[in-house]
Design a protein around this motif. Structure first.
Motif, short mmCIF file in Angstrom:
data_model
loop_
_atom_site.label_atom_id
_atom_site.label_comp_id
_atom_site.label_asym_id
_atom_site.label_seq_id
_atom_site.Cartn_x
_atom_site.Cartn_y
_atom_site.Cartn_z
N SER A 10 0.85 -1.20 0.00
CA SER A 10 0.00 0.00 0.00
C SER A 10 0.88 1.24 0.00
O SER A 10 1.99 1.22 0.53
N GLN A 110 -10.00 -9.61 -4.76
CA GLN A 110 -10.51 -9.24 -3.43
C GLN A 110 -9.64 -8.19 -2.74
O GLN A 110 -8.41 -8.35 -2.67
N GLU A 111 -10.28 -7.16 -2.20
CA GLU A 111 -9.54 -6.15 -1.45
C GLU A 111 -8.90 -6.81 -0.22
O GLU A 111 -9.55 -7.59 0.47
N GLY A 112 -7.67 -6.50 0.06
CA GLY A 112 -6.99 -7.06 1.24
C GLY A 112 -6.32 -8.41 0.98
O GLY A 112 -5.56 -8.92 1.81
N SER A 113 -6.59 -9.01 -0.21
CA SER A 113 -6.08 -10.36 -0.48
C SER A 113 -4.56 -10.40 -0.56
O SER A 113 -3.93 -11.38 -0.13
N LYS A 115 -2.41 -8.58 0.95
CA LYS A 115 -1.82 -8.48 2.30
C LYS A 115 -1.87 -9.86 2.97
O LYS A 115 -0.90 -10.32 3.56
N GLU A 116 -3.02 -10.51 2.84
CA GLU A 116 -3.17 -11.85 3.42
C GLU A 116 -2.15 -12.82 2.78
O GLU A 116 -1.50 -13.61 3.47
N ASN A 127 2.04 -5.66 -4.42
CA ASN A 127 0.61 -5.65 -4.75
C ASN A 127 0.41 -5.14 -6.18
O ASN A 127 0.64 -3.98 -6.48
N ASP A 130 -5.36 -5.19 -5.72
CA ASP A 130 -6.22 -6.07 -4.91
C ASP A 130 -7.66 -5.55 -4.99
O ASP A 130 -8.08 -4.71 -4.22
N GLY A 133 -9.13 -2.16 -3.95
CA GLY A 133 -8.24 -1.60 -2.92
C GLY A 133 -7.18 -0.66 -3.45
O GLY A 133 -7.41 0.54 -3.61
N GLU A 134 -6.00 -1.20 -3.75
CA GLU A 134 -4.87 -0.34 -4.16
C GLU A 134 -4.09 -0.94 -5.33
O GLU A 134 -4.23 -2.13 -5.64
N ARG A 172 -8.96 1.41 -8.20
CA ARG A 172 -7.86 1.29 -7.23
C ARG A 172 -6.67 2.17 -7.59
O ARG A 172 -5.92 2.61 -6.72
#
Ligand code: NCD
Length: 342
Positions: A10, A110-113, A115-116, A127, A130, A133-134, A172
């Motif tokens: 991010s 998927q947003e946050g994917s 990072k996971e 990234n 996502d 998201g970003e 994003r």
């Protein structure tokens, strides 16, 4: 703050020093990105390039940037052909892939994917987008393009008037770019979209909290007058809930040559993360603008190479070795004749 071995997930992670360094190293990468010099500094290294959403330029430019540093690329595309379709977790996929590669790029709906995913990886993860998201590396290449198009020294990146047009809710690239630009002083943002596709509230608050001037409108014509940059985006159709939703907005935020001449200041720079939707009825950035000198969309995509090379070089600790053993290029390059990369 980023350093050797960091993930880039991010824009929130970046400090001003990081941004300055990335832009400076990008400049150093230009001769290699433009095929004037060859470096093999990442020879032997492997990039795992995992794209679980449609992509052409991001996937290829992440790969080619790695190739230009001498590394090899292993691409995985499409969810249905991956083990995730068999129920594998992001964590497991990341752990496995990071045993095969030295750095991973990941795009996922998927947003946050990402990072996971990064939590399972034993190598740096970038990234590549996502969901809504970003898309941090796109924002960095957008900023690099803005700096070059406006001919600014790093310390002069401030007081820029930027109009962002289109799908500000799901786009994003817009989210990452606004976070990035908001780190500079006294910016003016004109946010142009239908109300239902407005920038998320927390991002509007962030811009205001950092002291920038923000105007929100659903009127394209007034919104693009008196700005330095117009950044146009595609409706993110794939993130809408139904087909009817999109037809209401398609074509309402289209910029063509006539509108540009009538409402934009001469020389206003036009950017778009691409792909632009060129189908009749969409055309958010009309093809009749193709000859306009301040249409910077292809210079913008070209800039993806030096910027992503810079990011790899920083994360893999080879910035100072890039020029060691650099060689000349002997083949004939048709790109020598192309103005878009000069
Ligand atoms: C964008 C993306 O995928 O977020 N494209 C890109 O990476 N350059 C924009 C889009 O798909 O509209």
């Amino acid at each position: 703050m980023i350093s050797v071995g960091s993930n880039i997930l991010s824009i929130d992670q970046l400090e001003m020093g990081d941004i300055k360094r990335i832009l400076q190293v990008s400049q150093q990468m230009e001769p290699y990105a433009r095929r004037q010099k060859i470096t093999r500094v990442l020879e032997g290294a492997v990039l795992g390039n995992l794209f679980f959403e449609p992509s052409t330029r991001s996937r290829v430019s992440f790969g080619v940037a790695f190739n230009r540093l001498g590394g090899s690329v292993n691409d995985t595309t499409g969810f249905q052909f991956s083990s995730m379709a068999k129920g594998e977790s992001l964590f497991d996929t990341a752990r496995v892939m990071s045993g095969y590669a030295d750095i991973l790029v990941m795009r996922h709906p998927q947003e946050g994917s990402v990072k996971e995913f990064a939590e399972g990886s034993i190598v740096p993860v970038i990234n590549g987008g996502d969901g809504p998201g970003e898309h941090p590396t796109q924002a960095l290449l957008d900023l690099y393009t803005i700096q070059k198009e406006l001919n600014l020294e790093f310390n002069d990146i401030k007081n820029i008037r930027v109009a962002l047009v289109g799908d500000l809710k799901y786009g994003r690239t817009v989210h990452s770019l606004l976070k990035l630009l908001s780190l500079f002083d006294s910016m003016e943002f004109s946010l142009i979209s239908p109300q239902i596709l407005q920038l998320p509230d927390q991002l509007i608050e962030l811009l205001k909290d950092r002291g920038h001037k923000v105007s929100i409108t659903n009127e394209l014509r007034s919104g693009i007058a008196d700005v330095d940059i117009v950044y146009i985006t595609r409706l993110q159709q794939e993130r809408f809930s139904s087909e009817e939703d999109i037809s209401q907005y398609q074509g309402n935020y289209s910029l063509n040559h006539q509108l540009y001449e009538q409402y934009c200041k001469p020389g206003t720079v036009l950017l778009h993360p691409l792909p632009r939707d060129c189908r009749v009825g969409a055309r958010e950035l009309d093809i009749d603008l193709n000859k306009l000198p301040s249409l910077a969309i292809y210079r913008q995509t070209d800039n993806g190479i030096p910027v992503r090379m810079a990011i790899y070089a920083i994360l893999m600790g080879v910035v100072d070795s890039v020029h060691t053993n650099a060689r000349d290029v002997y083949w004939s390059r048709p790109s020598d004749a192309m103005t878009s990369i000069e």
